[in-house]
Scaffold this motif. Structure first.
Motif, PDB file in Angstrom:
ATOM      1  N   PRO A  14      17.631   7.050  45.880  1.00 56.41           N
ATOM      2  CA  PRO A  14      18.325   5.780  45.613  1.00 56.41           C
ATOM      3  C   PRO A  14      19.497   5.597  46.575  1.00 56.41           C
ATOM      4  CG  PRO A  14      19.034   7.408  44.031  1.00 56.41           C
ATOM      5  CD  PRO A  14      17.986   8.080  44.879  1.00 56.41           C
ATOM      6  N   ILE A  15      19.185   5.639  47.858  1.00 57.85           N
ATOM      7  CA  ILE A  15      20.213   5.557  48.898  1.00 57.85           C
ATOM      8  C   ILE A  15      19.825   4.449  49.871  1.00 57.85           C
ATOM      9  CG2 ILE A  15      21.419   6.790  50.742  1.00 57.85           C
ATOM     10  CD1 ILE A  15      20.803   9.397  49.326  1.00 57.85           C
ATOM     11  N   PRO A  16      20.597   3.389  49.979  1.00 52.89           N
ATOM     12  CA  PRO A  16      20.300   2.309  50.916  1.00 52.89           C
ATOM     13  C   PRO A  16      20.474   2.765  52.376  1.00 52.89           C
ATOM     14  CG  PRO A  16      21.799   1.577  49.189  1.00 52.89           C
ATOM     15  CD  PRO A  16      21.733   3.074  49.111  1.00 52.89           C
ATOM     16  N   THR A  17      20.003   1.940  53.286  1.00 55.91           N
ATOM     17  CA  THR A  17      19.988   2.290  54.706  1.00 55.91           C
ATOM     18  C   THR A  17      21.375   2.611  55.239  1.00 55.91           C
ATOM     19  OG1 THR A  17      18.040   0.907  55.057  1.00 55.91           O
ATOM     20  CG2 THR A  17      19.338   1.484  56.995  1.00 55.91           C
ATOM     21  N   ARG A  18      22.356   1.806  54.914  1.00 56.72           N
ATOM     22  CA  ARG A  18      23.720   2.026  55.416  1.00 56.72           C
ATOM     23  C   ARG A  18      24.262   3.384  54.955  1.00 56.72           C
ATOM     24  NH1 ARG A  18      28.198  -1.355  56.957  1.00 56.72           N
ATOM     25  NH2 ARG A  18      30.185  -0.294  56.573  1.00 56.72           N
ATOM     26  N   ALA A  19      24.034   3.710  53.687  1.00 57.69           N
ATOM     27  CA  ALA A  19      24.524   4.988  53.163  1.00 57.69           C
ATOM     28  C   ALA A  19      23.776   6.161  53.785  1.00 57.69           C
ATOM     29  CB  ALA A  19      24.395   5.013  51.643  1.00 57.69           C
ATOM     30  N   TRP A  20      22.461   6.015  54.007  1.00 60.54           N
ATOM     31  CA  TRP A  20      21.712   7.076  54.684  1.00 60.54           C
ATOM     32  C   TRP A  20      22.303   7.337  56.060  1.00 60.54           C
ATOM     33  CZ3 TRP A  20      19.418  11.009  53.202  1.00 60.54           C
ATOM     34  CH2 TRP A  20      18.434  11.045  52.214  1.00 60.54           C
ATOM     35  N   LYS A  21      22.625   6.279  56.785  1.00 62.28           N
ATOM     36  CA  LYS A  21      23.205   6.464  58.125  1.00 62.28           C
ATOM     37  C   LYS A  21      24.531   7.199  58.043  1.00 62.28           C
ATOM     38  CE  LYS A  21      24.475   4.064  62.389  1.00 62.28           C
ATOM     39  NZ  LYS A  21      25.711   4.846  62.561  1.00 62.28           N
ATOM     40  N   GLU A  22      25.346   6.866  57.048  1.00 59.10           N
ATOM     41  CA  GLU A  22      26.637   7.531  56.881  1.00 59.10           C
ATOM     42  C   GLU A  22      26.448   9.020  56.591  1.00 59.10           C
ATOM     43  OE1 GLU A  22      30.874   7.503  56.741  1.00 59.10           O
ATOM     44  OE2 GLU A  22      29.444   5.958  57.364  1.00 59.10           O
ATOM     45  N   ARG A 101      28.639   6.852  43.110  1.00 57.07           N
ATOM     46  CA  ARG A 101      29.772   5.946  43.274  1.00 57.07           C
ATOM     47  C   ARG A 101      30.162   5.847  44.755  1.00 57.07           C
ATOM     48  NH1 ARG A 101      33.518   4.018  39.781  1.00 57.07           N
ATOM     49  NH2 ARG A 101      32.769   5.395  38.131  1.00 57.07           N
ATOM     50  N   GLU A 102      30.125   7.005  45.462  1.00 62.64           N
ATOM     51  CA  GLU A 102      30.451   6.984  46.892  1.00 62.64           C
ATOM     52  C   GLU A 102      29.399   6.209  47.681  1.00 62.64           C
ATOM     53  OE1 GLU A 102      33.161   8.025  48.518  1.00 62.64           O
ATOM     54  OE2 GLU A 102      34.000   8.456  46.533  1.00 62.64           O
ATOM     55  N   ILE A 103      28.137   6.346  47.276  1.00 64.55           N
ATOM     56  CA  ILE A 103      27.069   5.589  47.940  1.00 64.55           C
ATOM     57  C   ILE A 103      27.318   4.094  47.784  1.00 64.55           C
ATOM     58  CG2 ILE A 103      24.604   5.047  47.859  1.00 64.55           C
ATOM     59  CD1 ILE A 103      24.149   7.991  47.046  1.00 64.55           C
ATOM     60  N   ASP A 104      27.711   3.668  46.586  1.00 64.20           N
ATOM     61  CA  ASP A 104      28.011   2.253  46.351  1.00 64.20           C
ATOM     62  C   ASP A 104      29.193   1.799  47.209  1.00 64.20           C
ATOM     63  OD1 ASP A 104      25.968   2.105  44.528  1.00 64.20           O
ATOM     64  OD2 ASP A 104      27.260   2.341  42.761  1.00 64.20           O
ATOM     65  N   ASP A 105      30.204   2.659  47.337  1.00 65.17           N
ATOM     66  CA  ASP A 105      31.383   2.295  48.128  1.00 65.17           C
ATOM     67  C   ASP A 105      31.033   2.149  49.610  1.00 65.17           C
ATOM     68  OD1 ASP A 105      32.917   2.242  45.873  1.00 65.17           O
ATOM     69  OD2 ASP A 105      33.850   4.213  46.201  1.00 65.17           O
ATOM     70  N   VAL A 106      30.162   3.025  50.101  1.00 63.23           N
ATOM     71  CA  VAL A 106      29.727   2.903  51.496  1.00 63.23           C
ATOM     72  C   VAL A 106      29.029   1.566  51.705  1.00 63.23           C
ATOM     73  CG1 VAL A 106      28.124   3.803  53.236  1.00 63.23           C
ATOM     74  CG2 VAL A 106      29.561   5.382  51.931  1.00 63.23           C
ATOM     75  N   GLN A 107      28.207   1.169  50.748  1.00 59.10           N
ATOM     76  CA  GLN A 107      27.520  -0.115  50.852  1.00 59.10           C
ATOM     77  C   GLN A 107      28.504  -1.288  50.858  1.00 59.10           C
ATOM     78  OE1 GLN A 107      24.501   1.307  51.922  1.00 59.10           O
ATOM     79  NE2 GLN A 107      23.899  -0.733  51.214  1.00 59.10           N
ATOM     80  N   ARG A 108      29.647  -1.090  50.189  1.00 62.22           N
ATOM     81  CA  ARG A 108      30.671  -2.138  50.182  1.00 62.22           C
ATOM     82  C   ARG A 108      31.470  -2.168  51.481  1.00 62.22           C
ATOM     83  NH1 ARG A 108      31.675   0.387  45.001  1.00 62.22           N
ATOM     84  NH2 ARG A 108      30.701  -0.826  43.316  1.00 62.22           N
ATOM     85  N   GLY A 109      31.290  -1.128  52.306  1.00 64.18           N
ATOM     86  CA  GLY A 109      32.010  -1.095  53.574  1.00 64.18           C
ATOM     87  C   GLY A 109      33.081  -0.041  53.669  1.00 64.18           C
ATOM     88  N   ALA A 110      33.196   0.856  52.679  1.00 64.66           N
ATOM     89  CA  ALA A 110      34.210   1.912  52.726  1.00 64.66           C
ATOM     90  C   ALA A 110      34.014   2.795  53.949  1.00 64.66           C
ATOM     91  CB  ALA A 110      34.143   2.751  51.454  1.00 64.66           C
ATOM     92  N   LEU A 111      35.104   3.120  54.632  1.00 62.11           N
ATOM     93  CA  LEU A 111      35.046   3.946  55.838  1.00 62.11           C
ATOM     94  C   LEU A 111      35.523   5.373  55.578  1.00 62.11           C
ATOM     95  CD1 LEU A 111      36.470   1.370  58.422  1.00 62.11           C
ATOM     96  CD2 LEU A 111      34.073   1.880  57.889  1.00 62.11           C
ATOM     97  N   ASP A 112      35.917   5.676  54.346  1.00 61.67           N
ATOM     98  CA  ASP A 112      36.463   7.002  54.028  1.00 61.67           C
ATOM     99  C   ASP A 112      35.675   7.648  52.901  1.00 61.67           C
ATOM    100  OD1 ASP A 112      37.238   5.210  52.104  1.00 61.67           O
ATOM    101  OD2 ASP A 112      39.280   5.987  51.883  1.00 61.67           O
ATOM    102  N   ALA A 113      34.359   7.598  52.988  1.00 65.24           N
ATOM    103  CA  ALA A 113      33.507   8.156  51.929  1.00 65.24           C
ATOM    104  C   ALA A 113      33.771   9.644  51.749  1.00 65.24           C
ATOM    105  CB  ALA A 113      32.040   7.921  52.272  1.00 65.24           C
ATOM    106  N   ASP A 114      33.765  10.080  50.490  1.00 63.30           N
ATOM    107  CA  ASP A 114      33.964  11.499  50.159  1.00 63.30           C
ATOM    108  C   ASP A 114      32.623  12.230  50.279  1.00 63.30           C
ATOM    109  OD1 ASP A 114      34.562  13.960  49.190  1.00 63.30           O
ATOM    110  OD2 ASP A 114      35.151  13.302  47.176  1.00 63.30           O
ATOM    111  N   LEU A 115      32.419  12.887  51.433  1.00 55.55           N
ATOM    112  CA  LEU A 115      31.183  13.625  51.682  1.00 55.55           C
ATOM    113  C   LEU A 115      31.487  15.093  51.976  1.00 55.55           C
ATOM    114  CD1 LEU A 115      29.382  10.987  53.960  1.00 55.55           C
ATOM    115  CD2 LEU A 115      28.992  11.411  51.521  1.00 55.55           C
TER     116      LEU A 115
END
Length: 279
Positions: A14-22, A101-115
């Protein structure tokens, strides 16, 4: 890093394309400086996930024919039976998690994802690969550079003032045996830190002095005990990769997605006289 193989099951996550790239970019950025062995040995591959073994170019004699052979020509003098020798690849998988929650934030455009858990997994799998290359992995049938080295080991110690002379002797040892350069010094993190912090008399950095002696790099190598001086002429040390480091999907729940880093590889020392171990 690759991510095309179906067995990684990425399309089921359940990971969209943008989050996979991140996630892929984070894993790549974390792994690149840690994979020290890859900077000083030869890369062979990439053979893919289905590749099982590396051919050694050698054979072993077989003394018995298949049961029930009666044909006279099959048992005549001069008939040879030999089996090809191979070295199996080993699979390594290290799990990690990413918060939904971090995956959702990346989709919103967050640049500081907790990975941060990607960093932990990258450190673990890189150390496994580095140690297999430099120190071997008996259970996986891998003899490392330090275990195969024909030259007697030399003590490196912790006195940086002695490093230039010690490294120069190791380089001279290789040259005298006809092993061409340039040469590299792979050294564990503590030793590397001592080197970069040291300035010799006259203000000349020790790191630059060692690089001039070697004609090649001084490599920060996590997972390495002591150090190794090795030739960079090529053909002596082969890292044989089936599937390169990739991110795969395991499972998920309402809060967390469970992923993993995975690779398959083996390592062979072809020139056991092309390295000097500094203990």
């Amino acid at each position: 890093m690759t991510n095309a193989d179906d067995h990684l099951l990425r399309k089921h996550a359940p990971i969209p394309t943008r989050a996979w790239k991140e996630i892929d970019d984070e894993a790549r950025d974390r792994l690149t400086p840690l994979l020290a062995a890859r900077t000083v040995v030869d890369w062979v591959g990439e053979g893919g996930w289905r590749r099982d073994s590396a051919g050694l170019g050698r054979t072993s004699a077989i003394t018995a024919l298949p049961a029930g052979i009666t044909h006279a020509e099959a048992t005549a003098p001069g008939v040879e039976l030999r089996q090809r020798r191979v070295q199996p690849l080993v699979e390594v998988r290290v799990p990690f998690t990413v918060s939904r929650r971090e995956i959702d934030d990346v989709q919103r455009g967050a640049l500081d994802a907790d990975l941060d858990d990607v960093e932990r997994a990258a450190s673990a799998i890189a150390e496994i690969e580095n140690r297999a290359v430099f120190h071997g992995w008996e259970a996986a049938g891998i003899t490392g550079i330090t275990g195969a080295a024909a030259a007697p080991a030399t003590e490196l110690g912790t006195d940086c003032a002695a490093y230039p002379a010690t490294v120069a002797r190791a380089v001279d040892n290789l040259r005298r045996r006809g092993i061409e350069g340039p040469y590299a010094l792979a050294i564990g993190p503590e030793g590397y830190t001592r080197i970069v912090e040291t300035t010799e008399h006259g203000g000349f950095p020790l790191l630059e002095h060692l690089t001039r002696i070697l004609g090649g790099p001084v490599v920060w190598a996590p997972g390495v005990d002591g150090a190794v001086v090795l030739s960079q002429r090529g053909g002596d040390f082969l890292l044989d990769v089936g599937q390169d480091l990739s991110v795969g999907y395991s499972h998920h729940d309402a809060d967390v997605v469970h992923l993993y880093l995975e690779e398959s590889f083996t390592f062979r020392v072809v020139g056991d006289d092309a390295a000097v171990v500094l203990g």
